[in-house]
Design an enzyme around this catalytic site. Structure first.
Site, PDB file in Angstrom:
ATOM      1  CB  SER A 177      -1.048   0.032   1.276  1.00  0.00           C
ATOM      2  OG  SER A 177      -1.229   1.208   1.449  1.00  0.00           O
ATOM      3  CD  GLU A 227      -2.226   5.284   4.691  1.00  0.00           C
ATOM      4  OE1 GLU A 227      -1.900   5.465   5.794  1.00  0.00           O
ATOM      5  OE2 GLU A 227      -2.415   6.173   3.988  1.00  0.00           O
ATOM      6  CE1 TYR A 271      -4.096  -1.522   5.413  1.00  0.00           C
ATOM      7  CE2 TYR A 271      -2.918   0.393   4.838  1.00  0.00           C
ATOM      8  CZ  TYR A 271      -3.646  -0.622   4.575  1.00  0.00           C
ATOM      9  OH  TYR A 271      -3.831  -1.009   3.171  1.00  0.00           O
TER      10      TYR A 271
HETATM   11  O1  G4F Z   1     -10.692   7.177   2.709  1.00  0.00           O
HETATM   12  P1  G4F Z   1      -9.590   6.984   3.729  1.00  0.00           P
HETATM   13  O2  G4F Z   1      -9.848   6.320   5.039  1.00  0.00           O
HETATM   14  O3  G4F Z   1      -8.191   6.299   3.000  1.00  0.00           O
HETATM   15  P2  G4F Z   1      -6.706   6.045   3.513  1.00  0.00           P
HETATM   16  O4  G4F Z   1      -6.330   6.427   5.020  1.00  0.00           O
HETATM   17  O5  G4F Z   1      -5.912   6.870   2.392  1.00  0.00           O
HETATM   18  O6  G4F Z   1      -6.255   4.490   3.206  1.00  0.00           O
HETATM   19  C1  G4F Z   1      -7.023   3.878   2.055  1.00  0.00           C
HETATM   20  O7  G4F Z   1      -6.006   3.745   0.986  1.00  0.00           O
HETATM   21  C2  G4F Z   1      -4.872   3.190   1.394  1.00  0.00           C
HETATM   22  C3  G4F Z   1      -3.870   3.274   0.048  1.00  0.00           C
HETATM   23  O8  G4F Z   1      -3.070   4.377   0.353  1.00  0.00           O
HETATM   24  C4  G4F Z   1      -5.079   1.851   1.456  1.00  0.00           C
HETATM   25  F1  G4F Z   1      -3.635   1.283   1.832  1.00  0.00           F
HETATM   26  C5  G4F Z   1      -5.927   1.605   2.669  1.00  0.00           C
HETATM   27  O9  G4F Z   1      -6.245   0.444   3.102  1.00  0.00           O
HETATM   28  C6  G4F Z   1      -7.131   2.537   2.393  1.00  0.00           C
HETATM   29  O10 G4F Z   1      -7.838   1.930   1.456  1.00  0.00           O
HETATM   30  O11 G4F Z   1      -8.770   8.253   4.352  1.00  0.00           O
HETATM   31  C7  G4F Z   1      -8.422   9.345   3.173  1.00  0.00           C
HETATM   32  C8  G4F Z   1      -8.145  10.617   3.892  1.00  0.00           C
HETATM   33  C9  G4F Z   1      -7.269  10.772   4.898  1.00  0.00           C
HETATM   34  O12 G4F Z   1      -6.287  11.747   5.176  1.00  0.00           O
HETATM   35  C10 G4F Z   1      -8.308  10.868   6.284  1.00  0.00           C
HETATM   36  O13 G4F Z   1      -7.788  11.561   7.307  1.00  0.00           O
HETATM   37  O14 G4F Z   1      -9.385  11.280   4.138  1.00  0.00           O
HETATM   38  C11 G4F Z   1      -9.325  11.712   5.137  1.00  0.00           C
HETATM   39  N1  G4F Z   1     -10.724  11.992   5.877  1.00  0.00           N
HETATM   40  C12 G4F Z   1     -11.196  13.129   6.362  1.00  0.00           C
HETATM   41  N2  G4F Z   1     -12.460  12.744   6.942  1.00  0.00           N
HETATM   42  C13 G4F Z   1     -11.368  11.178   6.338  1.00  0.00           C
HETATM   43  C14 G4F Z   1     -12.422  11.604   6.838  1.00  0.00           C
HETATM   44  N3  G4F Z   1     -11.235   9.583   6.036  1.00  0.00           N
HETATM   45  C15 G4F Z   1     -12.217   8.915   6.499  1.00  0.00           C
HETATM   46  N4  G4F Z   1     -12.224   7.386   6.516  1.00  0.00           N
HETATM   47  N5  G4F Z   1     -13.706   9.349   7.033  1.00  0.00           N
HETATM   48  C16 G4F Z   1     -13.604  10.805   7.392  1.00  0.00           C
HETATM   49  O15 G4F Z   1     -14.687  11.224   7.787  1.00  0.00           O
END
Ligand code: G4F
Length: 333
Positions: free
Chosen positions: A127, A129, A151
Protein backbone atom coordinates in the site's frame (compact mmCIF):
# COMPACT_ATOMS: atom_id res chain seq x y z
CA UNK A 1 -7.96 -23.86 -16.70
CA UNK A 2 -5.82 -21.78 -14.31
CA UNK A 3 -6.80 -21.72 -10.65
CA UNK A 4 -6.56 -18.65 -8.43
CA UNK A 5 -7.03 -18.33 -4.66
CA UNK A 6 -7.96 -14.86 -3.36
CA UNK A 7 -7.84 -13.81 0.30
CA UNK A 8 -10.02 -10.81 1.16
CA UNK A 9 -12.63 -12.03 -1.31
CA UNK A 10 -15.47 -10.06 0.33
CA UNK A 11 -13.62 -6.72 0.07
CA UNK A 12 -13.83 -4.24 -2.80
CA UNK A 13 -10.70 -5.52 -4.56
CA UNK A 14 -11.46 -9.22 -3.99
CA UNK A 15 -14.86 -8.79 -5.64
CA UNK A 16 -13.39 -6.95 -8.64
CA UNK A 17 -10.52 -9.42 -9.01
CA UNK A 18 -12.80 -12.48 -8.82
CA UNK A 19 -14.85 -11.14 -11.73
CA UNK A 20 -11.76 -10.08 -13.69
CA UNK A 21 -10.11 -13.53 -13.35
CA UNK A 22 -13.36 -15.36 -14.16
CA UNK A 23 -13.47 -13.27 -17.34
CA UNK A 24 -9.97 -14.52 -18.16
CA UNK A 25 -11.19 -18.12 -17.83
CA UNK A 26 -9.80 -18.85 -14.34
CA UNK A 27 -11.43 -21.09 -11.79
CA UNK A 28 -11.56 -18.71 -8.83
CA UNK A 29 -11.54 -19.65 -5.13
CA UNK A 30 -12.10 -17.17 -2.32
CA UNK A 31 -10.86 -17.65 1.22
CA UNK A 32 -13.63 -16.90 3.67
CA UNK A 33 -13.38 -16.78 7.45
CA UNK A 34 -15.82 -16.96 10.32
CA UNK A 35 -19.08 -18.77 10.74
CA UNK A 36 -21.95 -17.56 8.53
CA UNK A 37 -19.91 -14.65 7.13
CA UNK A 38 -22.62 -12.11 6.18
CA UNK A 39 -20.85 -11.10 2.95
CA UNK A 40 -20.58 -14.66 1.61
CA UNK A 41 -23.99 -14.45 -0.03
CA UNK A 42 -23.17 -11.15 -1.76
CA UNK A 43 -19.99 -12.47 -3.38
CA UNK A 44 -21.71 -15.74 -4.35
CA UNK A 45 -24.46 -13.75 -6.12
CA UNK A 46 -21.95 -11.47 -7.86
CA UNK A 47 -19.64 -14.28 -8.99
CA UNK A 48 -21.77 -17.43 -9.35
CA UNK A 49 -18.83 -19.61 -10.44
CA UNK A 50 -16.74 -18.62 -7.40
CA UNK A 51 -15.88 -21.38 -4.90
CA UNK A 52 -15.53 -20.38 -1.26
CA UNK A 53 -12.91 -22.10 0.89
CA UNK A 54 -12.67 -21.78 4.66
CA UNK A 55 -9.55 -20.31 6.22
CA UNK A 56 -8.30 -17.49 8.40
CA UNK A 57 -5.18 -15.35 8.05
CA UNK A 58 -4.63 -15.84 11.82
CA UNK A 59 -4.46 -19.62 11.47
CA UNK A 60 -1.61 -21.17 9.46
CA UNK A 61 -2.97 -24.75 9.42
CA UNK A 62 -6.20 -23.49 7.83
CA UNK A 63 -4.19 -21.66 5.16
CA UNK A 64 -2.10 -24.74 4.39
CA UNK A 65 -5.31 -26.79 4.12
CA UNK A 66 -6.85 -24.19 1.78
CA UNK A 67 -3.81 -24.10 -0.51
CA UNK A 68 -3.64 -27.90 -0.54
CA UNK A 69 -7.33 -28.13 -1.41
CA UNK A 70 -7.29 -25.50 -4.15
CA UNK A 71 -3.87 -26.32 -5.70
CA UNK A 72 -3.75 -22.78 -7.11
CA UNK A 73 -1.54 -21.48 -9.87
CA UNK A 74 -1.81 -18.01 -8.35
CA UNK A 75 -2.52 -16.68 -4.85
CA UNK A 76 -3.64 -13.08 -4.38
CA UNK A 77 -3.27 -11.94 -0.76
CA UNK A 78 -5.73 -9.05 -0.43
CA UNK A 79 -7.05 -9.91 3.05
CA UNK A 80 -6.33 -7.25 5.69
CA UNK A 81 -7.75 -4.86 8.22
CA UNK A 82 -7.66 -2.09 5.64
CA UNK A 83 -9.24 0.87 7.43
CA UNK A 84 -6.39 3.07 8.63
CA UNK A 85 -8.44 4.76 11.37
CA UNK A 86 -9.47 1.41 12.87
CA UNK A 87 -5.83 0.32 12.93
CA UNK A 88 -5.09 2.99 15.57
CA UNK A 89 -7.75 1.48 17.82
CA UNK A 90 -6.94 -2.17 17.09
CA UNK A 91 -3.22 -2.01 16.47
CA UNK A 92 -2.42 -5.53 17.67
CA UNK A 93 -5.16 -7.14 15.58
CA UNK A 94 -3.96 -5.12 12.58
CA UNK A 95 -0.39 -6.38 13.05
CA UNK A 96 -1.77 -9.91 13.40
CA UNK A 97 -3.87 -9.92 10.21
CA UNK A 98 -2.44 -7.22 7.94
CA UNK A 99 1.18 -8.00 8.91
CA UNK A 100 1.61 -11.57 10.18
CA UNK A 101 -1.18 -12.76 7.87
CA UNK A 102 1.18 -12.16 4.93
CA UNK A 103 3.88 -14.29 6.54
CA UNK A 104 1.41 -17.12 7.16
CA UNK A 105 0.08 -17.02 3.61
CA UNK A 106 3.63 -17.08 2.23
CA UNK A 107 4.46 -20.01 4.51
CA UNK A 108 1.41 -21.90 3.24
CA UNK A 109 2.52 -21.26 -0.35
CA UNK A 110 6.12 -22.26 0.43
CA UNK A 111 5.08 -25.45 2.27
CA UNK A 112 2.53 -26.64 -0.29
CA UNK A 113 4.71 -25.38 -3.13
CA UNK A 114 2.76 -26.34 -6.23
CA UNK A 115 3.97 -28.49 -9.11
CA UNK A 116 7.74 -28.61 -9.67
CA UNK A 117 7.44 -27.15 -13.17
CA UNK A 118 4.59 -24.83 -12.17
CA UNK A 119 5.27 -23.26 -8.74
CA UNK A 120 2.54 -21.15 -7.16
CA UNK A 121 2.80 -17.43 -7.94
CA UNK A 122 2.02 -14.98 -5.11
CA UNK A 123 0.68 -11.42 -5.12
CA UNK A 124 0.89 -9.20 -2.03
CA UNK A 125 -1.37 -6.16 -1.69
CA UNK A 126 1.14 -3.57 -0.49
CA UNK A 127 0.00 0.00 0.00
CA UNK A 128 0.98 3.62 -0.58
CA UNK A 129 0.32 4.07 3.17
CA UNK A 130 3.85 2.64 3.57
CA UNK A 131 5.24 5.96 2.25
CA UNK A 132 3.35 7.84 5.00
CA UNK A 133 5.33 10.97 5.80
CA UNK A 134 6.64 11.06 2.28
CA UNK A 135 10.35 11.59 1.62
CA UNK A 136 9.80 12.63 -2.02
CA UNK A 137 6.97 13.38 -4.45
CA UNK A 138 5.91 11.57 -6.54
CA UNK A 139 6.59 8.26 -4.81
CA UNK A 140 8.06 5.35 -6.74
CA UNK A 141 9.34 1.85 -5.93
CA UNK A 142 12.61 3.29 -4.58
CA UNK A 143 11.07 5.89 -2.24
CA UNK A 144 11.91 5.10 1.41
CA UNK A 145 9.02 4.07 3.68
CA UNK A 146 7.87 6.11 6.68
CA UNK A 147 4.51 4.64 7.78
CA UNK A 148 2.23 6.77 9.95
CA UNK A 149 -0.26 4.21 11.31
CA UNK A 150 -0.31 0.66 12.68
CA UNK A 151 -1.83 -0.27 9.30
CA UNK A 152 1.11 1.29 7.42
CA UNK A 153 3.62 -0.41 9.72
CA UNK A 154 1.93 -3.81 9.21
CA UNK A 155 1.96 -3.29 5.42
CA UNK A 156 5.70 -2.53 5.51
CA UNK A 157 6.23 -5.82 7.38
CA UNK A 158 4.18 -7.67 4.74
CA UNK A 159 6.05 -5.95 1.92
CA UNK A 160 9.51 -6.82 3.24
CA UNK A 161 8.40 -10.36 4.11
CA UNK A 162 7.25 -10.88 0.53
CA UNK A 163 10.59 -9.58 -0.74
CA UNK A 164 12.42 -11.88 1.67
CA UNK A 165 10.50 -15.00 0.54
CA UNK A 166 11.27 -14.07 -3.05
CA UNK A 167 14.99 -13.81 -2.29
CA UNK A 168 15.31 -16.64 0.26
CA UNK A 169 13.07 -19.30 -1.31
CA UNK A 170 13.01 -18.16 -4.93
CA UNK A 171 9.23 -17.72 -4.80
CA UNK A 172 7.51 -15.91 -7.65
CA UNK A 173 6.23 -13.31 -5.15
CA UNK A 174 5.34 -9.78 -6.28
CA UNK A 175 3.98 -6.74 -4.45
CA UNK A 176 1.71 -4.11 -5.88
CA UNK A 177 2.15 -0.80 -4.05
CA UNK A 178 -1.36 0.40 -4.75
CA UNK A 179 -2.37 3.99 -4.19
CA UNK A 180 -5.98 4.69 -3.09
CA UNK A 181 -8.45 2.99 -5.36
CA UNK A 182 -12.15 3.53 -5.08
CA UNK A 183 -15.48 2.82 -6.73
CA UNK A 184 -19.11 2.05 -5.95
CA UNK A 185 -18.04 -1.06 -4.02
CA UNK A 186 -15.86 0.92 -1.60
CA UNK A 187 -16.90 0.57 2.05
CA UNK A 188 -18.91 3.47 3.50
CA UNK A 189 -16.20 4.10 6.12
CA UNK A 190 -13.70 5.40 3.51
CA UNK A 191 -13.84 9.11 2.78
CA UNK A 192 -14.73 8.97 -0.94
CA UNK A 193 -17.71 6.65 -0.55
CA UNK A 194 -18.77 8.40 2.64
CA UNK A 195 -18.95 11.64 0.63
CA UNK A 196 -20.74 10.26 -2.44
CA UNK A 197 -23.24 8.27 -0.39
CA UNK A 198 -24.00 11.17 1.99
CA UNK A 199 -24.28 13.54 -0.98
CA UNK A 200 -26.82 11.24 -2.66
CA UNK A 201 -28.81 11.21 0.59
CA UNK A 202 -28.61 15.02 0.86
CA UNK A 203 -29.87 15.29 -2.72
CA UNK A 204 -32.81 13.03 -1.88
CA UNK A 205 -33.61 14.96 1.31
CA UNK A 206 -32.66 12.02 3.55
CA UNK A 207 -29.73 13.71 5.28
CA UNK A 208 -28.64 17.31 6.01
CA UNK A 209 -24.88 17.24 6.43
CA UNK A 210 -21.65 15.26 6.19
CA UNK A 211 -19.33 15.13 9.21
CA UNK A 212 -15.71 14.78 8.16
CA UNK A 213 -12.19 14.98 9.58
CA UNK A 214 -9.15 16.51 7.87
CA UNK A 215 -10.03 18.00 4.48
CA UNK A 216 -6.51 19.05 3.55
CA UNK A 217 -4.86 15.70 2.95
CA UNK A 218 -4.32 14.77 -0.68
CA UNK A 219 -4.62 11.35 -2.27
CA UNK A 220 -3.88 9.76 -5.65
CA UNK A 221 -7.29 8.23 -6.33
CA UNK A 222 -7.90 5.68 -9.10
CA UNK A 223 -10.64 3.20 -9.95
CA UNK A 224 -10.40 -0.22 -8.25
CA UNK A 225 -11.63 -2.01 -11.39
CA UNK A 226 -8.55 -0.73 -13.26
CA UNK A 227 -6.14 -1.69 -10.48
CA UNK A 228 -6.98 -5.41 -10.30
CA UNK A 229 -5.71 -5.78 -13.87
CA UNK A 230 -2.29 -4.58 -12.69
CA UNK A 231 -2.30 -7.28 -9.97
CA UNK A 232 -2.89 -9.98 -12.56
CA UNK A 233 -0.30 -8.55 -14.98
CA UNK A 234 2.37 -8.75 -12.23
CA UNK A 235 1.85 -12.50 -11.93
CA UNK A 236 2.10 -12.99 -15.71
CA UNK A 237 5.70 -11.66 -15.79
CA UNK A 238 8.64 -14.06 -16.03
CA UNK A 239 10.27 -12.44 -12.99
CA UNK A 240 8.56 -11.33 -9.76
CA UNK A 241 8.98 -7.67 -8.77
CA UNK A 242 7.41 -4.69 -6.95
CA UNK A 243 5.31 -2.11 -8.77
CA UNK A 244 3.68 1.21 -7.88
CA UNK A 245 0.11 1.37 -9.22
CA UNK A 246 -1.27 4.92 -9.32
CA UNK A 247 -2.73 7.60 -11.57
CA UNK A 248 0.01 10.22 -10.99
CA UNK A 249 -2.62 12.84 -10.04
CA UNK A 250 -3.36 14.02 -6.54
CA UNK A 251 -6.43 15.78 -5.10
CA UNK A 252 -7.36 17.00 -1.63
CA UNK A 253 -10.56 15.94 0.14
CA UNK A 254 -11.78 19.52 -0.51
CA UNK A 255 -11.29 19.00 -4.27
CA UNK A 256 -13.18 15.72 -4.07
CA UNK A 257 -16.04 17.57 -2.34
CA UNK A 258 -15.99 20.35 -4.96
CA UNK A 259 -16.21 17.93 -7.87
CA UNK A 260 -18.83 15.70 -6.23
CA UNK A 261 -21.12 18.59 -5.26
CA UNK A 262 -20.75 20.16 -8.72
CA UNK A 263 -21.74 16.85 -10.36
CA UNK A 264 -24.78 16.71 -8.05
CA UNK A 265 -25.81 20.23 -9.14
CA UNK A 266 -24.68 22.30 -6.12
CA UNK A 267 -22.66 25.56 -6.36
CA UNK A 268 -21.12 25.26 -2.91
CA UNK A 269 -20.30 22.28 -0.69
CA UNK A 270 -19.26 24.16 2.44
CA UNK A 271 -22.75 24.66 3.97
CA UNK A 272 -23.21 20.88 3.95
CA UNK A 273 -19.93 19.83 5.60
CA UNK A 274 -19.06 19.99 9.29
CA UNK A 275 -15.83 19.10 11.03
CA UNK A 276 -15.91 16.25 13.54
CA UNK A 277 -12.72 15.62 15.50
CA UNK A 278 -13.63 11.93 15.82
CA UNK A 279 -12.48 11.50 12.22
CA UNK A 280 -9.08 13.14 12.75
CA UNK A 281 -6.14 10.73 13.01
CA UNK A 282 -3.36 10.65 15.63
CA UNK A 283 -0.85 10.85 12.77
CA UNK A 284 -1.87 11.81 9.24
CA UNK A 285 -0.53 11.04 5.78
CA UNK A 286 -0.66 14.49 4.17
CA UNK A 287 0.12 13.83 0.53
CA UNK A 288 0.29 10.80 -1.73
CA UNK A 289 1.07 10.90 -5.43
CA UNK A 290 2.40 7.86 -7.24
CA UNK A 291 4.83 7.51 -10.11
CA UNK A 292 3.67 4.36 -11.96
CA UNK A 293 6.24 4.61 -14.77
CA UNK A 294 7.49 1.07 -14.09
CA UNK A 295 3.99 -0.44 -14.30
CA UNK A 296 3.29 1.57 -17.44
CA UNK A 297 6.46 0.44 -19.20
CA UNK A 298 6.99 -3.13 -17.94
CA UNK A 299 3.37 -4.24 -17.45
CA UNK A 300 1.92 -1.97 -20.15
CA UNK A 301 -0.72 -1.00 -17.59
CA UNK A 302 -2.43 2.35 -17.37
CA UNK A 303 -5.54 3.61 -15.57
CA UNK A 304 -8.62 4.09 -17.75
CA UNK A 305 -11.04 5.96 -15.46
CA UNK A 306 -10.29 9.65 -14.76
CA UNK A 307 -10.78 11.36 -11.39
CA UNK A 308 -13.96 13.12 -12.50
CA UNK A 309 -15.36 9.92 -14.05
CA UNK A 310 -14.65 8.09 -10.80
CA UNK A 311 -16.47 10.66 -8.66
CA UNK A 312 -19.41 10.66 -11.08
CA UNK A 313 -19.58 6.85 -11.17
CA UNK A 314 -19.66 6.66 -7.37
CA UNK A 315 -22.21 9.45 -6.92
CA UNK A 316 -24.55 8.09 -9.60
CA UNK A 317 -24.38 4.58 -8.17
CA UNK A 318 -25.15 5.87 -4.66
CA UNK A 319 -27.99 8.05 -5.95
CA UNK A 320 -29.57 5.08 -7.73
CA UNK A 321 -29.29 2.74 -4.75
CA UNK A 322 -30.45 5.32 -2.18
CA UNK A 323 -33.39 6.16 -4.44
CA UNK A 324 -34.28 2.47 -4.75
CA UNK A 325 -34.06 2.07 -0.96
CA UNK A 326 -36.29 5.09 -0.43
CA UNK A 327 -38.85 3.73 -2.89
CA UNK A 328 -38.86 0.36 -1.13
CA UNK A 329 -39.62 2.27 2.09
CA UNK A 330 -36.46 1.24 3.91
CA UNK A 331 -36.03 3.11 7.21
CA UNK A 332 -34.04 6.37 7.27
CA UNK A 333 -30.54 5.97 8.66
O1 G4F B 1 -10.53 7.13 2.72
P1 G4F B 1 -9.51 6.99 3.77
O2 G4F B 1 -9.95 6.35 5.04
O3 G4F B 1 -8.28 6.23 3.11
P2 G4F B 1 -6.73 6.12 3.50
O4 G4F B 1 -6.50 6.37 4.93
O5 G4F B 1 -5.97 6.98 2.55
O6 G4F B 1 -6.41 4.59 3.22
C1 G4F B 1 -6.90 3.90 2.07
O7 G4F B 1 -5.95 3.93 1.03
C2 G4F B 1 -4.73 3.24 1.31
C3 G4F B 1 -3.84 3.38 0.07
O8 G4F B 1 -3.06 4.52 0.20
C4 G4F B 1 -5.03 1.79 1.61
F1 G4F B 1 -3.88 1.14 1.85
C5 G4F B 1 -5.94 1.71 2.80
O9 G4F B 1 -6.28 0.36 3.07
C6 G4F B 1 -7.21 2.47 2.48
O10 G4F B 1 -7.85 1.80 1.42
O11 G4F B 1 -8.92 8.42 4.16
C7 G4F B 1 -8.41 9.30 3.19
C8 G4F B 1 -8.13 10.66 3.80
C9 G4F B 1 -7.32 10.62 5.11
O12 G4F B 1 -6.37 11.66 5.07
C10 G4F B 1 -8.35 10.94 6.19
O13 G4F B 1 -7.81 11.60 7.34
O14 G4F B 1 -9.36 11.26 4.14
C11 G4F B 1 -9.26 11.86 5.41
N1 G4F B 1 -10.62 11.98 5.99
C12 G4F B 1 -11.22 13.16 6.32
N2 G4F B 1 -12.42 12.91 6.85
C13 G4F B 1 -11.44 10.97 6.30
C14 G4F B 1 -12.59 11.56 6.84
N3 G4F B 1 -11.32 9.64 6.14
C15 G4F B 1 -12.35 8.85 6.53
N4 G4F B 1 -12.26 7.52 6.35
N5 G4F B 1 -13.50 9.39 7.08
C16 G4F B 1 -13.67 10.72 7.26
O15 G4F B 1 -14.69 11.18 7.77
Amino acid sequence: MKRALITGITGQDGRHLAQFLAGKGYQVFGLIHGQANPKAQLVAEESPALDLVEGDLRDLPSLIAAVEQVQPDEVYNLGAISFVQLSFKQAELTAEITGLGVLRMLEAVRIVGGMENNPIRFYQASSSEMFGKVRETPQNEGTPFHPRSPYGVAKVFGHYTTMNYREAYDLHASSGILFNHEGPRRGLEFVTRKITNSLARIKLGLQDRISLGNLDSARDWGYAGDYVEAMWLMLQQDEPDDYVVATGETHTIREFLEVAFRIAGYDDWEPYVTHDTRFDRPAEVDLLMGDATKARTKLRWKPKVSFEELVRMMYESDLASEQANAERGLPRR
